[in-house]
Design an enzyme around this catalytic site. Structure first.
Site, short mmCIF file in Angstrom:
data_model
loop_
_atom_site.label_atom_id
_atom_site.label_comp_id
_atom_site.label_asym_id
_atom_site.label_seq_id
_atom_site.Cartn_x
_atom_site.Cartn_y
_atom_site.Cartn_z
CG HIS A 37 36.02 39.74 27.98
ND1 HIS A 37 35.28 39.67 26.83
CD2 HIS A 37 36.07 38.47 28.46
CE1 HIS A 37 34.90 38.42 26.61
NE2 HIS A 37 35.35 37.67 27.59
N GLY B 218 29.47 41.04 30.65
CA GLY B 218 29.26 40.04 29.61
C GLY B 218 29.83 38.70 30.04
CG HIS C 232 31.05 30.93 27.82
ND1 HIS C 232 31.87 30.94 28.93
CD2 HIS C 232 31.89 30.94 26.75
CE1 HIS C 232 33.13 30.98 28.55
NE2 HIS C 232 33.18 30.98 27.22
CD GLU D 105 35.04 29.04 24.53
OE1 GLU D 105 36.20 28.93 24.09
OE2 GLU D 105 34.69 29.94 25.33
CD GLU E 54 37.33 27.40 28.44
OE1 GLU E 54 38.02 28.35 28.86
OE2 GLU E 54 36.23 27.56 27.86
CB CYS F 256 38.65 28.02 32.09
SG CYS F 256 40.24 28.87 31.98
CB CYS G 84 41.41 31.85 29.76
SG CYS G 84 40.56 30.63 28.73
CB CYS G 85 43.11 26.80 30.04
SG CYS G 85 41.42 26.80 29.41
#
Length: 639
Positions: A135, A184, A259, A310, A326, A328, A406-407
């Site tokens: 990441h 990624g 994803h 996800e 999700e 996000c 993250c959200c």
């Protein structure tokens, strides 16, 4: 290709009874709350340690890295949300707090420009060796977006310069005739295109193009990458090529796979580049859009149906009670829709942007701004959700925070920057995409401002006043006609306009010479109605959902005797509405005629349960879970 650009965040001052309250909530509650979270000052919440990671990396503290490999991105999104807040309302204290964080980030940066606390603290010898899991490019993208937003808000360029040095470091490493690599987790592509728009330096666009064009040219890239190292972060096997949208070159991809967040971030980056005249990339975006919205999207605008990965799964696989959906991912879908509107003004993009915003995204945050959903199911039963196999990802109540967070900051940065999603403009046209009250400043480009007054999403009247800089001004205004409004009218100074002759791709084009006293009024049909799913969606066969305006409704146990499984909607249901100003910040509740099935004495019986008349109560989906633990359903069977 016609050049269409969005309005800047600071050029649309939102002022209405709905979104003004949300922006105030984010500014006064959410941003300070998330700041406390990042400093680990909220009792009972998941530990963040994100700021402390930067302090350790900068040598200002001692300790170990804590959190997810992408923990830096939580800080980045918080800075970005706060920057937009400062654009809307100057706040010297907040600005000082951000400057303090930026100082630490700058001190953490390595001499060669590299900045990522996980690898600086924990595994410095493994930099850039694990693009599958690491990441690094994802965190870079988010921090770059934060840097750009903060520069635009304050004129301060310290963080921007930090990130320019990081991007130069990446350019030196990756690209044609250099080391081969792809993110990624896509995100940096969006950020690079924002940096190009800010600086006009082509090297940033070229790097974005490289990452887009390289994806899918070697489907086994992450498999081969794994073979070169003897370590992992999550001890995971190499990602499937579909999981990372790496199964084919992007221009050959036709189905949304893998994803969901990665997918829509990638597609948004593709659309950014397509806007510069790449027709093949534009065509791929259009096909992927159809795949998502016509075969793989929930009625709430949520995407990504599977908890495993996800991810998108297959066409029409949209389970309600195990939905991942999700927050996000819905935000990423809005990013994608916003960019598609800049390629082609078509109401299908605005309709989806609106659907995801008012339903899935808003449901991702408690009305008090202090609790959040990562997963947004369309059916909840506290007896098994979060407890038994297959349902452990489905939470019946919003937590204060997440280990993978993250959200929450993503919601904050979207709401504070919401103005830019409302309007775009071309050389001769102003486009109105979202019906949000406020004042849009087009004085430098069109010689006017546009003031919008509305009680949307509960009131369907939207008043537009074009305010010329001087005298009368000729303006071509394109207004989205949403797909849910079956009887739409537009009036100019009280006189009805025949809009059928003005509609193109779902937008009504109104060209007038406006003065400051003219009133253009849009009247949308807010009649509540049933929605049915394609029969290929096996979970929804024989069921109906209820929608009013942009809002999808749901049924909660607290309003319906706590047993939703027994409820049925009448085939010819009468639906009435009532606005409750003191309930859940003011909402329209719906009363729906239906039935309650009698309960059997045993587990099985040869007698069919009888149906007793029953009046169902439906609430806007975005408000569910704000009144304690209880059941929830969006889809109910018809009887």
């Amino acid at each position: 290709m016609e050049k269409i650009t969005p309005i800047k965040v600071r050029d649309y001052r939102i002022s209405d009874g709905f979104w003004s309250n949300y922006q105030k909530l984010v500014t006064e509650v959410v941003i300070p709350y998330q700041q406390d979270i990042l400093y680990d000052r909220v009792e009972g919440a998941e530990k963040s340690h994100a700021i402390e990671n930067f302090r350790i990396a900068a040598g200002a503290a001692e300790g170990e890295f804590y959190g997810q490999v992408f923990q830096d991105s939580d800080v980045a999104k918080w800075i970005e949300a706060a920057a937009y807040s400062i654009m809307l309302h100057a706040d010297k204290k907040l600005e000082s707090d951000i400057d303090e964080v930026i100082d630490v980030i700058e001190r953490a940066q390595q001499p060669d420009g590299y900045i990522d606390t996980y690898f600086i603290i924990k595994e410095p010898e493994h930099r850039w060796q694990n693009l599958q899991e690491g990441h690094e490019l994802y965190c870079t993208g988010h921090m770059l977006e934060a840097a750009i937003a903060y520069y635009e808000a304050t004129g301060k360029d310290k963080l921007l310069n930090v990130m320019k040095r990081m991007i130069d470091h990446i350019i030196d490493r990756f690209g044609k005739d250099k080391i081969r690599g792809i993110p990624g987790h896509p995100e940096i592509e969006l950020a690079l295109m924002r940096l190009y728009s800010l600086t006009k330096d082509k090297k940033y666009m070229e790097l974005a193009e490289y990452f887009i064009d390289e994806r899918g040219t070697e489907p086994n890239f992450f498999v081969e990458e794994r073979k070169k190292r003897d370590w992992t972060i999550w001890n995971s096997d190499p990602f499937e090529a579909t999981y990372t949208q790496n199964y084919a070159p992007v221009r050959e991809q036709k189905d949304a796979v893998g994803h969901a967040v990665r997918a829509v971030y990638l597609y948004a980056g593709m659309a950014d580049i397509a806007a510069f005249g790449d027709e093949s990339l534009k065509k791929a975006c259009e096909e992927l859009w159809q795949s998502i919205t016509q075969r793989r999207m929930y009625v709430t605008g949520a995407i990504g149906s599977a908890a495993v990965g996800e991810a998108f799964t297959a066409d029409y696989d949209l389970p309600n009670d195990t939905a991942y959906a999700e927050t996000c991912a819905a935000i990423g879908l809005i990013f994608f829709a916003h960019r598609m509107l800049q390629l082609t003004p078509n109401s299908k993009y605005g309709d989806t942007m609106e659907r995801a915003l008012y339903n899935c995204v808003l449901a991702g945050m408690q009305l008090d701004g202090k609790r959040f959903f990562y997963v947004n199911p369309l059916e909840v039963n506290p007896e098994y959700d979060g407890k038994i196999t297959g349902y452990k990802h489905v939470l019946p109540e919003r937590p204060k925070w997440f280990g993978c967070a993250c959200c929450p900051p993503n919601v904050a940065r979207l709401i504070t920057s919401l103005g830019q999603y409302c309007w775009t403009e071309s050389e001769d046209t102003i486009y109105s995409h979202l019906f949000i009250g406020g004042t849009a400043d087009f004085e430098t480009t069109k010689g006017c401002k546009v003031k919008v007054e509305t009680g949307f999403p509960y009131d369907g009247k939207v008043a537009y006043r074009v305010i010329p800089k001087s005298g009368k001004t000729k303006v071509r205004l394109a207004i989205r006609i949403p797909d849910w409004s079956k009887n739409t009218c537009i009036f100019f100074n009280g006189e009805k306009i025949d809009i059928n002759s003005t509609i193109e791709d779902g937008y009504a084009y109104i060209e007038k010479c406006f003065d400051k006293n003219d009133l253009l009024e849009l009247c949308l049909d807010m009649t509540p109605h049933k929605v049915y799913a394609n029969t290929a969606v096996r979970e929804d066969i024989g069921c109906a959902a209820i929608q009013r305006g942009p809002l999808v409704y749901c049924f909660e146990g607290i309003d319906n005797d706590q047993d939703l499984n027994r409820l049925r909607i009448a085939r010819n249901a009468n639906i009435t509405e009532k606005f409750e100003k003191n309930l859940l910040n003011g909402i329209a509740i719906l009363k729906v005629s239906g039935y309650k099935m009698t309960s059997l004495n045993g587990l099985y019986s040869n007698q069919r349960p009888s149906a007793q008349s029953y009046e169902l109560t439906a609430m806007p989906y975005y408000t569910w879970g704000n009144r304690g633990l209880n059941q929830m359903k969006v889809w109910l069977a018809e009887e």
